[in-house]
Design an enzyme around this catalytic site. Structure first.
Site, PDB file in Angstrom:
ATOM      1  CG  ASN A   1       5.748  -4.918 -20.691  1.00 19.76           C
ATOM      2  OD1 ASN A   1       4.783  -5.566 -20.272  1.00 19.76           O
ATOM      3  ND2 ASN A   1       6.542  -4.231 -19.891  1.00 19.76           N
TER       4      ASN A   1
ATOM      5  CG  ASP B   1       0.375  -5.783  -9.382  1.00 18.31           C
ATOM      6  OD1 ASP B   1      -0.708  -5.306  -8.983  1.00 18.31           O
ATOM      7  OD2 ASP B   1       0.633  -5.937 -10.587  1.00 18.31           O
TER       8      ASP B   1
ATOM      9  CG  HIS C   1       3.538  -6.189 -17.230  1.00 16.96           C
ATOM     10  ND1 HIS C   1       3.866  -4.882 -16.935  1.00 16.96           N
ATOM     11  CD2 HIS C   1       2.187  -6.198 -17.317  1.00 16.96           C
ATOM     12  CE1 HIS C   1       2.772  -4.167 -16.837  1.00 16.96           C
ATOM     13  NE2 HIS C   1       1.739  -4.935 -17.075  1.00 16.96           N
TER      14      HIS C   1
ATOM     15  CD  GLU D   1       7.395  -4.386 -15.935  1.00 25.45           C
ATOM     16  OE1 GLU D   1       6.897  -4.895 -16.954  1.00 25.45           O
ATOM     17  OE2 GLU D   1       7.023  -3.281 -15.484  1.00 25.45           O
TER      18      GLU D   1
HETATM   19  P1  PGA Z   1      -4.892  -3.133 -18.229  1.00 22.20           P
HETATM   20  O1  PGA Z   1      -3.494  -3.512 -17.601  1.00 22.20           O
HETATM   21  O2  PGA Z   1      -5.883  -4.159 -17.755  1.00 22.20           O
HETATM   22  O3  PGA Z   1      -5.190  -1.770 -17.681  1.00 22.20           O
HETATM   23  O4  PGA Z   1      -4.731  -3.167 -19.717  1.00 22.20           O
HETATM   24  C1  PGA Z   1      -3.012  -4.803 -17.701  1.00 22.20           C
HETATM   25  C2  PGA Z   1      -1.620  -4.900 -17.159  1.00 22.20           C
HETATM   26  O5  PGA Z   1      -0.784  -4.014 -17.412  1.00 22.20           O
HETATM   27  O6  PGA Z   1      -1.330  -5.891 -16.477  1.00 22.20           O
END
Ligand code: PGA
Length: 240
Positions: free
Chosen positions: A136, A67, A138, A143
Site C-alpha cells: 500500500n 517501528d 507504507h 500508512e
Molecule cells: P516485507 O514488508 O519486507 O515483509 O515485504 C515490507 C513492509 O511492509 O514495509
C-alpha cells in the site's frame, strides 16, 4: 534519487549491506536505523558476514528500530524487538547499551515517541536508514494519508498491513496499531535505503518512484529525498 536494479535478491542484499558498511567505515559512531519485514533479512545476513570478514568495529555505532507493533510483547517472534535482535543485533554483536527500540508495552506512547525523537536529535540525525515498502506504499507504519511532517507517532494500521502483518507471527496475534518513526525522520536520514524485491512489489515501486508525489502513497515522498538509494531486484523493477 538513485535507482539501483540488481539481477536477484542475493545481489540486492550484498549491495545494500555494502552501503551500511560504507557508512560505518566513514563514521564509526553512526546512528543506524533498521527495519523488520522479510525484504531486509538477506541484507542483515550479508552484513553480519562482511563485518566478520572485514573485522569491522561496530562497538561505537548506535542502533534504533524503525517501528513496532503496539501491545505485542518483545519475546513474541514477529515483534520488531524479537526480529531485530534475532536478525541484526545478535549476529552483528551489538551490545544492548547500543540499542534503543520502541517499547510496544508502554502505557505512555507520547513519551515513547518523545524519547525516540530526542535520541535522534541528540545524535545529530540518522546516518543510515533501511526501509522496506508495503504493497500500500507504507514506509515503516506510515500508512496512506499520513502527513510527511510527522516525527515518531502512533498509527492505526491499514487493513493491508493488518493482513500481511499476520504472516510475521507463528500464530494469530492481535494487532491494531503501530508506533513508528515519521516520514519527517525518514526524509531527514542522511542516507536512505529503500528496498524492494519480487513481482508483488513491482506495481507499488512504479507508483512510488514514477508516479505523483502524494500522501496517499507515503513512499512517493522519497522522490524528494536528498540521498536515497532505491535498491530493487529485476522483478520489483519490472514495471518501471
Ligand atoms: P516485507 O514488508 O519486507 O515483509 O515485504 C515490507 C513492509 O511492509 O514495509
Amino acid at each position: 534519487m538513485q535507482v539501483k536494479i540488481y539481477d536477484d535478491y542475493e545481489k540486492l542484499s550484498e549491495a545494500t549491506a555494502d552501503e551500511f558498511i560504507d557508512t560505518i567505515k566513514q563514521k564509526p559512531t553512526a546512528l543506524l536505523c533498521f527495519a523488520t519485514g522479510n525484504t531486509p533479512i538477506g541484507t542483515y545476513k550479508a552484513l553480519a558476514k562482511k563485518i566478520k570478514e572485514q573485522e569491522l568495529d561496530v562497538s561505537k555505532c548506535f542502533c534504533i528500530g524503525l517501528d513496532e507493533w503496539l501491545d505485542v510483547p518483545p519475546e513474541v517472534k514477529g515483534s520488531c524487538y524479537y526480529d531485530l535482535h534475532h536478525h541484526v543485533f545478535e549476529p552483528l554483536g551489538i551490545h544492548s547499551s547500543q540499542i534503543h527500540l520502541f517499547n510496544a508495552l508502554s502505557t505512555d506512547i507520547a513519551d515513547e515517541c518523545n524519547k525516540m525523537n530526542e535520541l535522534i536529535e541528540s545524535k545529530g540525525g540518522v546516518d543510515c536508514m533501511i526501509v522496506g515498502i508495503g504493497k500500500n506504499g507504507h514506509i515503516g507504519f506510515n500508512e496512506p494519508g499520513v502527513s510527511v511532517k510527522l516525527q515518531a507517532h502512533e498509527q492505526v494500521l491499514h487493513i493491508e498491513t493488518l493482513a500481511s502483518g499476520q504472516n510475521y507471527f507463528s500464530g494469530p496475534v492481535k494487532i491494531e496499531k503501530g508506533i513508528t518513526l515519521g516520514l519527517a525522520q525518514v526524509m531527514n536520514a542522511k542516507k536512505l535505503l529503500l528496498l524492494a524485491s519480487g513481482m508483488n512489489k513491482a506495481e507499488i515501486i512504479k507508483a512510488a518512484i514514477k508516479g505523483e508525489i502524494t500522501e496517499m502513497i507515503p513512499a512517493s515522498c522519497v522522490q524528494l529525498h536528498q540521498n536515497v538509494f532505491v535498491m530493487i531486484d529485476k522483478e520489483a523493477a519490472s514495471l518501471i
